[in-house]
Enzyme design. Structure first.
Site, PDB file in Angstrom:
ATOM      1  N   PHE A   1       2.325   5.372  14.618  1.00  0.00           N
ATOM      2  CA  PHE A   1       1.332   4.302  14.574  1.00  0.00           C
ATOM      3  C   PHE A   1       0.369   4.535  13.421  1.00  0.00           C
ATOM      4  O   PHE A   1       0.221   5.652  12.910  1.00  0.00           O
ATOM      5  CB  PHE A   1       0.569   4.208  15.907  1.00  0.00           C
ATOM      6  CG  PHE A   1      -0.267   5.415  16.233  1.00  0.00           C
ATOM      7  CD1 PHE A   1      -1.601   5.491  15.849  1.00  0.00           C
ATOM      8  CD2 PHE A   1       0.281   6.496  16.927  1.00  0.00           C
ATOM      9  CE1 PHE A   1      -2.380   6.613  16.152  1.00  0.00           C
ATOM     10  CE2 PHE A   1      -0.486   7.610  17.240  1.00  0.00           C
ATOM     11  CZ  PHE A   1      -1.812   7.661  16.847  1.00  0.00           C
ATOM     12  N   CYS A   2      -0.280   3.442  12.993  1.00  0.00           N
ATOM     13  CA  CYS A   2      -1.287   3.498  11.937  1.00  0.00           C
ATOM     14  C   CYS A   2      -2.262   2.349  12.159  1.00  0.00           C
ATOM     15  O   CYS A   2      -2.213   1.687  13.195  1.00  0.00           O
ATOM     16  CB  CYS A   2      -0.640   3.432  10.556  1.00  0.00           C
ATOM     17  SG  CYS A   2       0.349   1.946  10.297  1.00  0.00           S
ATOM     18  N   THR A   3      -3.149   2.086  11.221  1.00  0.00           N
ATOM     19  CA  THR A   3      -4.227   1.117  11.429  1.00  0.00           C
ATOM     20  C   THR A   3      -3.716  -0.300  11.655  1.00  0.00           C
ATOM     21  O   THR A   3      -4.038  -0.943  12.657  1.00  0.00           O
ATOM     22  CB  THR A   3      -5.196   1.125  10.235  1.00  0.00           C
ATOM     23  OG1 THR A   3      -5.600   2.460   9.966  1.00  0.00           O
ATOM     24  CG2 THR A   3      -6.419   0.271  10.533  1.00  0.00           C
TER      25      THR A   3
END
Length: 288
Positions: free
Chosen positions: A175-177
């Protein structure tokens, strides 16, 4: 005026990003927009703010472009202008991994809806990796997620080589922003022989918007790439400011440090800031 902030990206081959840059900058300025759009032959990556009409005009124009098409975007609102001006930049990559063979337009991991994310990351067989930089992870992350402690996204392949093994780690969730780094990260893992690779659809921001706080496995705040610096679970600006000396988020507690000087230094960079840079930042701060 209420500023609408739109964040979006699209991996799509662009035949003439240079010409697109000229036209896009002219149109964005004409629509009263501010922010940054990155263009490369692999696509575009943007965070742009303006009024409702201006944002809609931009999104409509991009989605009608024959090489771009439909775009998934995240929105937020703020009372203050989040950017000073409009910039459209040409880059080699719209998010830099440094692996030329990786093409998210051809293959990516399995998208996971925010409402299904909790179930996935609480599976004991799943390794959950936060692909953001270390300073972002320090502000907040998901319960049980691994922090690769990278200083840049381009360092992620080294972490994968030394800490992940497709024979041992059968399921990997990333996951990331907003989702763009995971597009490349999951594409890279698939190319390295990992078979079950997942990523959070729309990233952390989509999760915070979708999942009720009472059911959330998110802890802390989320760093964002605009003047808000970080947002809480309700997507409201949180307590952080950005140090202009090093670009690190600074908390209220850190602002009480003797090493903090607004616009100049913070506890993260005080010891390494050169006298020359300190003088330049002090001069700029006096003229703000």
């Amino acid at each position: 005026m209420a500023w609408v902030i739109a964040t979006f990206y699209k991996f799509a081959p662009l035949s003439a990003p240079g010409a697109l840059r000229v036209e896009l900058l002219e149109r964005c300025v004409g629509w009263g927009l501010r922010g940054t759009i990155l263009l490369a032959t692999e696509g575009l990556n943007a965070t742009v703010a303006g009024d409702r009409q201006g944002i809609d005009q931009l999104l409509g124009w991009l989605q009608a472009h024959p090489e771009i098409g439909p775009i998934t975007y995240q929105e937020a609102t703020t009372a203050d202008a989040p950017f000073e001006r409009m910039k459209v930049k040409l880059k080699r990559e719209i998010v830099t991994l440094g692996q030329p063979g990786v093409n998210p337009a051809e293959q990516v991991g399995t998208y996971v809806d925010p409402l299904d994310w909790n179930h996935l990351i609480t599976d004991a067989e799943v390794v959950v990796v936060d692909v953001r930089n270390n300073f972002e992870v320090e502000l907040g992350t998901f319960t049980g997620a691994v922090n690769p402690q990278t200083q840049s996204f381009s360092a992620l392949p080294d972490y994968v080589a030394t800490h992940l093994d497709p024979a041992q780690h059968k399921k990997v969730a990333m996951f990331c922003t907003g989702g763009i780094r995971c597009e490349k990260a999951t594409a890279y893992l698939l190319g390295q022989g990992f078979e079950q690779v997942y990523h959070l659809k729309g990233g952390i921001l989509n999760y915070l918007k979708t999942v009720p706080e009472a059911d959330s496995l998110w802890q802390g705040d989320c760093f964002v790439f605009d003047e808000r610096v970080a947002v809480d679970h309700r997507l409201r600006r949180s307590e952080y400011d950005l140090c202009l000396g090093c670009g690190h988020p600074v908390s209220l507690a850190e602002k009480s440090s003797p090493h903090y000087a607004a616009g100049i230094s913070c506890p993260h960079c005080y010891a390494t800031l050169t006298p020359e840079k300190r003088v330049r930042l002090a001069a700029r701060q006096r003229h703000r």
